[in-house]
Design an enzyme around this catalytic site. Sequence first.
Site, PDB file in Angstrom:
ATOM      1  N   ASP A  74      49.769  38.543  37.656  1.00  0.00           N
ATOM      2  CA  ASP A  74      48.641  37.675  37.295  1.00  0.00           C
ATOM      3  C   ASP A  74      48.878  36.939  35.975  1.00  0.00           C
ATOM      4  OD1 ASP A  74      46.195  36.410  37.845  1.00  0.00           O
ATOM      5  OD2 ASP A  74      45.107  37.790  36.543  1.00  0.00           O
TER       6      ASP A  74
ATOM      7  N   THR B  16      42.422  27.751  39.055  1.00  0.00           N
ATOM      8  CA  THR B  16      41.233  26.909  39.214  1.00  0.00           C
ATOM      9  C   THR B  16      41.123  25.828  38.136  1.00  0.00           C
ATOM     10  OG1 THR B  16      39.885  28.494  37.978  1.00  0.00           O
ATOM     11  CG2 THR B  16      39.893  28.704  40.381  1.00  0.00           C
TER      12      THR B  16
ATOM     13  N   ASN C 176      41.162  34.167  31.623  1.00  0.00           N
ATOM     14  CA  ASN C 176      39.792  34.685  31.425  1.00  0.00           C
ATOM     15  C   ASN C 176      39.690  36.140  31.028  1.00  0.00           C
ATOM     16  OD1 ASN C 176      38.361  32.289  32.058  1.00  0.00           O
ATOM     17  ND2 ASN C 176      38.875  32.609  34.202  1.00  0.00           N
TER      18      ASN C 176
ATOM     19  N   TYR D 237      37.120  26.601  32.784  1.00  0.00           N
ATOM     20  CA  TYR D 237      37.681  27.066  31.519  1.00  0.00           C
ATOM     21  C   TYR D 237      38.858  26.168  31.138  1.00  0.00           C
ATOM     22  CZ  TYR D 237      41.296  29.159  34.526  1.00  0.00           C
ATOM     23  OH  TYR D 237      42.283  29.341  35.459  1.00  0.00           O
TER      24      TYR D 237
ATOM     25  N   HIS E   8      50.457  32.364  37.818  1.00  0.00           N
ATOM     26  CA  HIS E   8      49.982  30.984  37.718  1.00  0.00           C
ATOM     27  C   HIS E   8      50.821  30.217  36.691  1.00  0.00           C
ATOM     28  CE1 HIS E   8      46.223  32.510  39.547  1.00  0.00           C
ATOM     29  NE2 HIS E   8      46.159  33.399  38.580  1.00  0.00           N
TER      30      HIS E   8
HETATM   31  C1  0GY Z   1      43.217  35.441  38.774  1.00  0.00           C
HETATM   32  C2  0GY Z   1      41.838  35.636  38.353  1.00  0.00           C
HETATM   33  C3  0GY Z   1      41.010  34.749  37.753  1.00  0.00           C
HETATM   34  C4  0GY Z   1      41.206  33.350  37.652  1.00  0.00           C
HETATM   35  C5  0GY Z   1      41.873  32.566  38.494  1.00  0.00           C
HETATM   36  O1  0GY Z   1      42.609  30.539  39.287  1.00  0.00           O
HETATM   37  C6  0GY Z   1      41.945  31.103  38.424  1.00  0.00           C
HETATM   38  O2  0GY Z   1      41.336  30.517  37.533  1.00  0.00           O
HETATM   39  O3  0GY Z   1      42.539  33.068  39.506  1.00  0.00           O
HETATM   40  C7  0GY Z   1      39.790  35.289  37.168  1.00  0.00           C
HETATM   41  O4  0GY Z   1      39.268  34.675  36.225  1.00  0.00           O
HETATM   42  O5  0GY Z   1      39.295  36.345  37.641  1.00  0.00           O
HETATM   43  O6  0GY Z   1      43.612  35.838  39.857  1.00  0.00           O
HETATM   44  O7  0GY Z   1      43.993  34.915  38.019  1.00  0.00           O
END
Ligand code: 0GY
Length: 313
Positions: free
Chosen positions: A264, A84, A269, A56, A40
């Site tokens: 990842d 997200t 989180n 978050y 990300h």
């Molecule tokens: C991941 C897992 C998480 C979060 C997100 O987009 C996100 O906020 O994917 C998570 O908190 O389990 O795949 O990065």
Amino acid sequence: MEPVTSTTDFVKTPGWLDWYAGPSKPRFQVPAGSVDAHCHVFGPGQQFPFAPERKYTPCDASKAQLFALRDHLGFARNVVVQATCHGADNRAMVDALLHSEGRARGVATVKRSISDAELQALHDAGVRGVRFNFVKRLVDFTPRDELLEIARRIHPLGWHVVIYFEAVDLPELWDFFSALPTTVVVDHMGRPDVSLQADGPQFALFDRFMREHQNVWSKVSCPERLSVTGPPALGGEQHAYPDVLPFARRIVEQFPDRVLWGTDWPHPNLKHHMPDDGLLVDFIPRIAATPDLQQKLLVDNPMRLYWPEISKG
Ligand code: 0GY
């Protein structure tokens, strides 16, 4: 890598763990052309503000820092998955794709209101999928008919759907997932409870889900997120995440042509332990034990899905 920063306009979630800026050099050398298929970018918040509906507020994690990590770990390409905290505002992710010199593709979050022209612009930037998130702590509920409508619209573009859910929710989601017309990629093996047995009923259901749906792929990512035994002791990375190992091995060995791997980074989180990404790479040969499995996991499969025009796999 550059030090971690936070954008002053945004207050990080209390207890937020920043990504680790001093990753070790992996001992495992990934095959040439390897793809980090799940990572990300966060902001930077000053340039790409976080979404009002986010659950978050992270530190910043820029495209330049992501590309530095890619090079440090020996990877050739990235798949940047919309986080997200940016909601359906894909600008930070798209900006990373556009500055990657063709070495990054993306997975977006979109709403039903998106126009065909906007979808085409995402495609032109390198987006090849949409993410549907069912993890309740991360997103608000989206009606299933809206998601199905989006899946039907992106199908003709050759895109796929990435789904993120927790293992306990698979029975309830099974029929909806079965109705998706595209290739479907599951994040982090559908988040099994790894304190249960890998050959027990919960994971057997996921195994059956993959066997009965030839269009379903899985990321065998995030041992650090799934593990309950926790991180390796210092210098003990050979014994890292033993509880996750049988789950990931089983999926890699049974479905070698439908698995992907990703760091990842920057690891949203995580509450207790921020992994060293170099050690995460050293976990790969333990879940994909042969050069043939490693080549499929890291090169052939992600290239077929994200760069089909140059894939040889
Ligand atoms: C991941 C897992 C998480 C979060 C997100 O987009 C996100 O906020 O994917 C998570 O908190 O389990 O795949 O990065």
